[in-house]
Design an enzyme around this catalytic site. Sequence first.
Site, PDB file in Angstrom:
ATOM      1  CB  CYS A 145      -0.919   0.004   1.221  1.00  0.00           C
ATOM      2  SG  CYS A 145      -2.022   1.448   1.273  1.00  0.00           S
ATOM      3  CD  GLU A 156      -1.618  -1.506  -4.578  1.00  0.00           C
ATOM      4  OE1 GLU A 156      -0.726  -1.338  -5.444  1.00  0.00           O
ATOM      5  OE2 GLU A 156      -1.365  -1.678  -3.366  1.00  0.00           O
TER       6      GLU A 156
END
Length: 229
Positions: free
Chosen positions: A2, A104
Amino acid sequence: MCGRFHLTRASKLAERFGIEPEDDWVPRYNIAPTQNIEVIRQHAEEPKRFGSQMRWGLIPFWAKDASIGYKMINARAETLATKPAFRDALRQRRCLIPADGFYEWKKVGKVKTPLCFTMADDSIFAFAGLWETWKNPAGQLVETCSIITTTPNSLLQDVHDRMPVILPDDAYDLWLDPGFQKTNAVCDLLKPFDAKLMRRYEVSSRVNLVKNNDAACVEPVVRTNTASV
């Protein structure tokens, strides 16, 4: 992993997590490593939560300089109990890192497409985090944190081999309790979040640049006659 997320509903944090409101909470659409982020902890002597700002990128207390923090934005759930940088924090310095979405990039050939992942109902959620205090060369105490990652759920598995640990609400009390130091029990909480409760959508390449921090970063890209990402 992340490496970028957003918290656009900062004004809702007090109600959502049972903490005192702060005047400087503002919407943030493109939060990046090394920036200060909102973190929620529990007082050591009473079951009361509080919010504070920490630098994203954990610096172990024994580190000689801050540069190690760039490598510590994430911590793998599977090795927390054995890694020197994280094992002490796992026992008694756990935190929640609030968000309402994360990004992402899906790679197809040489093309990377940014995707946003949120709850299906767009609600605020919390990553599982660890925090640490480090003293810089000037003698100042610096609080830093890391987001824990785990294996991906079905919504992320074609995008990345890791995803941030999103804790369910009923895990908050145990995770935050600094007096509970049974690491095996807290590690059992670090599982992939239920994909059915999440959604994903494509966003614009504006999010690629950290300097872009506005609502356009989270807006869905609308495409016609193309395959879904």
